[in-house]
Write a protein that holds these residues in place. Sequence first.
Motif, PDB file in Angstrom:
ATOM      1  N   MET A  87      95.358  91.356 111.000  1.00  0.00           N
ATOM      2  CA  MET A  87      94.981  91.155 112.541  1.00  0.00           C
ATOM      3  C   MET A  87      95.640  92.421 113.470  1.00  0.00           C
ATOM      4  O   MET A  87      95.790  93.552 112.707  1.00  0.00           O
ATOM      5  N   LYS A  88      95.277  92.522 114.401  1.00  0.00           N
ATOM      6  CA  LYS A  88      95.789  93.471 115.798  1.00  0.00           C
ATOM      7  C   LYS A  88      96.695  93.931 115.494  1.00  0.00           C
ATOM      8  O   LYS A  88      97.117  94.672 115.561  1.00  0.00           O
ATOM      9  N   ILE A  89      97.434  92.792 115.379  1.00  0.00           N
ATOM     10  CA  ILE A  89      99.079  92.514 116.077  1.00  0.00           C
ATOM     11  C   ILE A  89      99.402  91.522 114.853  1.00  0.00           C
ATOM     12  O   ILE A  89      98.661  90.773 114.803  1.00  0.00           O
ATOM     13  N   LYS A  90     100.711  91.336 114.864  1.00  0.00           N
ATOM     14  CA  LYS A  90     101.125  90.005 113.655  1.00  0.00           C
ATOM     15  C   LYS A  90     101.212  89.160 115.002  1.00  0.00           C
ATOM     16  O   LYS A  90     101.896  89.314 116.012  1.00  0.00           O
ATOM     17  N   LEU A 104      85.047  83.781 112.604  1.00  0.00           N
ATOM     18  CA  LEU A 104      86.475  82.904 113.057  1.00  0.00           C
ATOM     19  C   LEU A 104      87.348  84.047 113.885  1.00  0.00           C
ATOM     20  O   LEU A 104      88.035  84.621 114.391  1.00  0.00           O
ATOM     21  N   PHE A 105      87.736  82.790 115.501  1.00  0.00           N
ATOM     22  CA  PHE A 105      88.307  83.104 116.127  1.00  0.00           C
ATOM     23  C   PHE A 105      89.719  82.764 115.782  1.00  0.00           C
ATOM     24  O   PHE A 105      90.237  81.961 115.687  1.00  0.00           O
ATOM     25  N   ILE A 106      90.890  83.454 116.031  1.00  0.00           N
ATOM     26  CA  ILE A 106      92.128  83.758 116.380  1.00  0.00           C
ATOM     27  C   ILE A 106      92.795  83.895 117.950  1.00  0.00           C
ATOM     28  O   ILE A 106      92.287  85.415 118.151  1.00  0.00           O
ATOM     29  N   VAL A 107      92.901  83.210 118.586  1.00  0.00           N
ATOM     30  CA  VAL A 107      93.705  83.237 119.713  1.00  0.00           C
ATOM     31  C   VAL A 107      95.524  82.829 119.875  1.00  0.00           C
ATOM     32  O   VAL A 107      96.074  82.583 119.477  1.00  0.00           O
ATOM     33  N   GLY A 108      95.951  84.153 120.408  1.00  0.00           N
ATOM     34  CA  GLY A 108      97.300  83.697 121.180  1.00  0.00           C
ATOM     35  C   GLY A 108      98.396  83.934 120.088  1.00  0.00           C
ATOM     36  O   GLY A 108      98.181  84.450 119.677  1.00  0.00           O
ATOM     37  N   GLY A 109      99.393  83.127 119.919  1.00  0.00           N
ATOM     38  CA  GLY A 109     100.452  83.274 119.130  1.00  0.00           C
ATOM     39  C   GLY A 109     101.654  83.986 119.642  1.00  0.00           C
ATOM     40  O   GLY A 109     101.720  84.680 120.704  1.00  0.00           O
ATOM     41  N   TRP A 110     102.774  84.026 119.574  1.00  0.00           N
ATOM     42  CA  TRP A 110     103.944  84.925 119.664  1.00  0.00           C
ATOM     43  C   TRP A 110     104.054  86.073 118.621  1.00  0.00           C
ATOM     44  O   TRP A 110     103.123  86.150 117.469  1.00  0.00           O
ATOM     45  N   THR A 111     103.895  87.565 119.945  1.00  0.00           N
ATOM     46  CA  THR A 111     103.828  88.594 118.459  1.00  0.00           C
ATOM     47  C   THR A 111     105.007  89.563 119.008  1.00  0.00           C
ATOM     48  O   THR A 111     104.627  90.398 118.951  1.00  0.00           O
ATOM     49  N   GLY A 112     106.189  88.107 119.749  1.00  0.00           N
ATOM     50  CA  GLY A 112     107.300  89.408 119.899  1.00  0.00           C
ATOM     51  C   GLY A 112     107.902  88.664 120.967  1.00  0.00           C
ATOM     52  O   GLY A 112     108.533  88.072 121.790  1.00  0.00           O
ATOM     53  N   THR A 116      98.424  88.085 124.646  1.00  0.00           N
ATOM     54  CA  THR A 116      97.494  87.963 125.667  1.00  0.00           C
ATOM     55  C   THR A 116      95.635  88.327 125.074  1.00  0.00           C
ATOM     56  O   THR A 116      95.134  88.331 126.384  1.00  0.00           O
ATOM     57  N   THR A 117      95.766  88.165 124.533  1.00  0.00           N
ATOM     58  CA  THR A 117      94.959  88.670 123.817  1.00  0.00           C
ATOM     59  C   THR A 117      94.076  86.954 122.247  1.00  0.00           C
ATOM     60  O   THR A 117      95.243  86.825 121.853  1.00  0.00           O
ATOM     61  N   ALA A 118      93.277  87.702 121.508  1.00  0.00           N
ATOM     62  CA  ALA A 118      92.330  87.114 120.771  1.00  0.00           C
ATOM     63  C   ALA A 118      91.975  87.890 119.615  1.00  0.00           C
ATOM     64  O   ALA A 118      91.041  89.265 120.260  1.00  0.00           O
ATOM     65  N   GLU A 119      91.629  87.564 118.598  1.00  0.00           N
ATOM     66  CA  GLU A 119      90.923  88.695 117.954  1.00  0.00           C
ATOM     67  C   GLU A 119      89.587  88.013 117.370  1.00  0.00           C
ATOM     68  O   GLU A 119      89.625  86.639 116.945  1.00  0.00           O
ATOM     69  N   ILE A 120      88.522  88.815 116.484  1.00  0.00           N
ATOM     70  CA  ILE A 120      87.125  87.830 115.827  1.00  0.00           C
ATOM     71  C   ILE A 120      87.481  88.149 114.170  1.00  0.00           C
ATOM     72  O   ILE A 120      87.877  89.775 114.169  1.00  0.00           O
ATOM     73  N   TYR A 121      87.742  87.463 113.575  1.00  0.00           N
ATOM     74  CA  TYR A 121      87.029  87.885 112.113  1.00  0.00           C
ATOM     75  C   TYR A 121      86.143  87.778 111.237  1.00  0.00           C
ATOM     76  O   TYR A 121      85.141  86.600 111.436  1.00  0.00           O
ATOM     77  N   ASP A 122      85.332  88.118 111.014  1.00  0.00           N
ATOM     78  CA  ASP A 122      84.261  88.612 110.926  1.00  0.00           C
ATOM     79  C   ASP A 122      83.982  88.196 108.796  1.00  0.00           C
ATOM     80  O   ASP A 122      84.140  89.466 108.661  1.00  0.00           O
ATOM     81  N   PHE A 128      88.654  92.347 111.372  1.00  0.00           N
ATOM     82  CA  PHE A 128      89.245  91.617 112.917  1.00  0.00           C
ATOM     83  C   PHE A 128      88.668  92.694 113.509  1.00  0.00           C
ATOM     84  O   PHE A 128      89.044  93.727 113.438  1.00  0.00           O
ATOM     85  N   THR A 129      87.593  91.913 114.848  1.00  0.00           N
ATOM     86  CA  THR A 129      86.904  92.968 115.357  1.00  0.00           C
ATOM     87  C   THR A 129      88.171  93.006 117.133  1.00  0.00           C
ATOM     88  O   THR A 129      87.981  91.335 117.089  1.00  0.00           O
TER      89      THR A 129
END
Length: 366
Positions: A87-90, A104-112, A116-122, A128-129
């Motif tokens: 992913m672009k961020i942990k 696959l759509f990945i959204v939110g979470g704790w990053t530290g 503020t973002t979502a990512e897409i896995y193809d 991840f893009t």
Amino acid sequence: MLRTHHWAPALVFVLVSTLSADRPQPHFGKVVEAGHMLAPRSGHTATLLNDGRVLIVGGMVRNGEFLDSAEFYDPAKRSFTASGAHMKIKRVGQTAALLKDGRLFIVGGWTGGIATTAEIYDPKTDRFTNEIPMTVPRARATATTLQDGRVLVTGGARADDRSGQKAAEIFDPATMKFTAVGDMKDGRTAHTATLLHDRTVLIAGGMSDHHSVASAEVFDPKTNKFSVVGPMRQERYKHTAQMLADGRVLIAGGSDDRDWKGMLAEAEVYDPAKRSFTPTQEMAEKRFKLSDEAALLPDGSVLIAGGAAKAEIFDPKRGSFNSLNSGTETPQWYLSETTLKNGEVLLLGGYSTSMTATDKAWIYQP
């Protein structure tokens, strides 16, 4: 003269008892060990892809040590392999939803902080893009793929895991953008969202402003609005939900405001026709920090694992829970529960009393 034999009733009792003992007992399946992931994880996501593999993403090893890595579980080979993707961020406490096109759509979470973002896995490129900005930051939100292909994202922590927000938004894969929709009645984090047969979404429980809630509401994608239903019989968050074969929804476990001291065994069922909840038998164990979605089995029953050493099965016909003789050996909090195409259920990771995530995997065999 007719004699009365006073021993006859006792003999009948013995015979009936013996016959009862000889009847086959119901078989509820078992949980067996299934190897190890490539990394220990808790608070991760594990999503069944269209090709039958499970993509496992993110999570944490311990507080402050988050992951951006991904790996696959292949049910055919019963093995784990690394994905080339990161992913672009942990992230930990993110939410995943499978899109209609298989991405696959990945959204939110704790990053530290709070993501503020979502990512897409193809899966076609194993990458991840994009980092797609949400309208608001959120962690431990819900993401539900609607019938029309859009994704409803609701609630999530706005400051800490006890401060849920009301904001909801829609992600459109066609435009790759988020659009805000009307707020929910209550702020929510660690709640559940279940797509119903009529294409609406049931939102239940969660933590608002440092108080768990019993409220529930339904989102209608035709109007992009929420309407109040219920409420539940029990305030709860960090619980699990699963739609049953008949369209009702099982809500189980979680905790009240007291977290560890307020863990729940109580369960209830939502009836969409009546827009109300009815209590059902309690679970054998008090459980919280569960997967957002429990596992629906081929026979219509529901597997609930995590939060206790043994798993259990909900029988919707009888409205009862049956404890298994097997499970994860020690309670695992924030493990994942993924139903495979062959009807088995993959259980992964989580953390136990050591407060450090495990790399262990288990399979439930019906």
